[in-house]
Design a protein around this motif. Structure first.
Motif, PDB file in Angstrom:
ATOM      1  N   PHE A  35       0.745  -1.237   0.043  1.00 20.05           N
ATOM      2  CA  PHE A  35       0.117  -0.096  -0.005  1.00 20.05           C
ATOM      3  C   PHE A  35       0.944   1.252  -0.164  1.00 20.05           C
ATOM      4  CE2 PHE A  35       0.110  -2.050   4.332  1.00 20.05           C
ATOM      5  CZ  PHE A  35       0.879  -1.015   5.044  1.00 20.05           C
ATOM      6  N   THR A  36       0.326   2.248  -0.263  1.00 23.02           N
ATOM      7  CA  THR A  36       1.173   3.637  -0.394  1.00 23.02           C
ATOM      8  C   THR A  36       1.233   4.245   0.812  1.00 23.02           C
ATOM      9  OG1 THR A  36      -0.678   4.763  -1.313  1.00 23.02           O
ATOM     10  CG2 THR A  36       0.667   3.699  -2.781  1.00 23.02           C
ATOM     11  N   LYS A  37       0.070   4.371   1.852  1.00 20.15           N
ATOM     12  CA  LYS A  37      -0.171   5.132   2.998  1.00 20.15           C
ATOM     13  C   LYS A  37      -0.888   4.389   3.978  1.00 20.15           C
ATOM     14  CE  LYS A  37      -1.149  10.024   2.151  1.00 20.15           C
ATOM     15  NZ  LYS A  37      -2.242  10.792   2.121  1.00 20.15           N
ATOM     16  N   SER A  38      -0.223   4.484   5.361  1.00 25.33           N
ATOM     17  CA  SER A  38      -0.901   3.760   6.412  1.00 25.33           C
ATOM     18  C   SER A  38      -0.829   4.765   7.782  1.00 25.33           C
ATOM     19  CB  SER A  38      -0.039   2.644   6.998  1.00 25.33           C
ATOM     20  OG  SER A  38      -0.361   2.110   7.929  1.00 25.33           O
ATOM     21  N   THR A  49      -5.429   2.375   9.093  1.00 25.68           N
ATOM     22  CA  THR A  49      -5.931   2.501   7.762  1.00 25.68           C
ATOM     23  C   THR A  49      -5.134   2.344   6.699  1.00 25.68           C
ATOM     24  OG1 THR A  49      -7.835   3.861   8.504  1.00 25.68           O
ATOM     25  CG2 THR A  49      -7.424   3.982   6.091  1.00 25.68           C
ATOM     26  N   TRP A  50      -5.172   1.553   5.804  1.00 29.30           N
ATOM     27  CA  TRP A  50      -4.084   1.468   4.587  1.00 29.30           C
ATOM     28  C   TRP A  50      -4.886   1.933   3.329  1.00 29.30           C
ATOM     29  CZ3 TRP A  50      -3.089  -4.314   4.953  1.00 29.30           C
ATOM     30  CH2 TRP A  50      -2.249  -4.757   6.021  1.00 29.30           C
ATOM     31  N   TYR A  55      -5.275   4.181  -6.626  1.00 31.80           N
ATOM     32  CA  TYR A  55      -6.365   3.588  -7.020  1.00 31.80           C
ATOM     33  C   TYR A  55      -7.411   4.263  -6.360  1.00 31.80           C
ATOM     34  CZ  TYR A  55      -4.105  -0.254  -8.840  1.00 31.80           C
ATOM     35  OH  TYR A  55      -3.086  -1.146  -9.518  1.00 31.80           O
ATOM     36  N   GLY A  56      -7.236   5.063  -5.367  1.00 34.63           N
ATOM     37  CA  GLY A  56      -8.289   5.994  -4.772  1.00 34.63           C
ATOM     38  C   GLY A  56      -9.098   5.108  -3.388  1.00 34.63           C
ATOM     39  N   VAL A  57      -8.259   3.993  -2.861  1.00 37.30           N
ATOM     40  CA  VAL A  57      -8.910   2.849  -2.379  1.00 37.30           C
ATOM     41  C   VAL A  57      -8.292   3.153  -1.001  1.00 37.30           C
ATOM     42  CG1 VAL A  57      -9.225   0.481  -2.008  1.00 37.30           C
ATOM     43  CG2 VAL A  57      -9.650   1.532  -4.205  1.00 37.30           C
TER      44      VAL A  57
END
Length: 148
Positions: A35-38, A49-50, A55-57
């Motif tokens: 994932f790109t952020k956590s 939250t991941w 993908y805007g997900v």
């Protein structure tokens, strides 16, 4: 009603178990192959939250159990399923086994989610292996569903 079906993906990563376990707990490492952020590290009893920004997900991940260098048990997704990460020290490095289970889908929907989970977690493990063993971010997740 959840089915007794589960998905399993595994990969040998030729690094010490502490390094491989940390790669899944610590988002500073995980963001290099998944994932790109956590919102934080995986810690027992917490929800993080991941996010996959390309993908805007995003998804909330409930951390049910953490056993240092052995096991991470989580529940996440929509509808949520259980995802366990097992770490086993073997002669050549660390075997990582990801198991996903507790699916509520049936029939064709269940087959699709099994396929998505199998492919997705295999891609995560491939990316983790490339990053930890060779320091390369293959951008596998980003390129799995390219937007033209």
């Amino acid at each position: 009603m959840s089915s007794n079906v589960y998905v399993e993906a595994q990969m040998l990563i030729r690094k010490p178990i502490e390094d491989v376990f940390n790669a899944f707990i610590n988002p500073e490492v995980t963001t290099n192959f998944w994932f790109t952020k956590s919102t934080g590290k995986l810690e027992e009893g917490k929800t993080v939250t991941w996010e996959w920004e390309m993908y805007g997900v995003k998804t909330d991940v409930k951390v049910l159990q953490v056993v240092q260098n052995q096991l991470i048990k989580t529940k996440w997704g929509n509808p949520s399923t259980n995802v366990d990460y097992e770490f086993k020290e073997i002669e050549k490095g660390t075997l990582v086994i990801i198991k996903s289970y507790g699916f509520s889908q049936t029939g064709e929907d269940l087959l699709k989610i099994i396929n998505d989970n199998t492919g997705g977690f295999t891609t995560v493990l491939d990316g983790c292996k490339a990053y930890l063993e060779h320091g390369i971010n293959l951008r596998l997740i980003e390129d799995k569903f390219p937007s033209n």
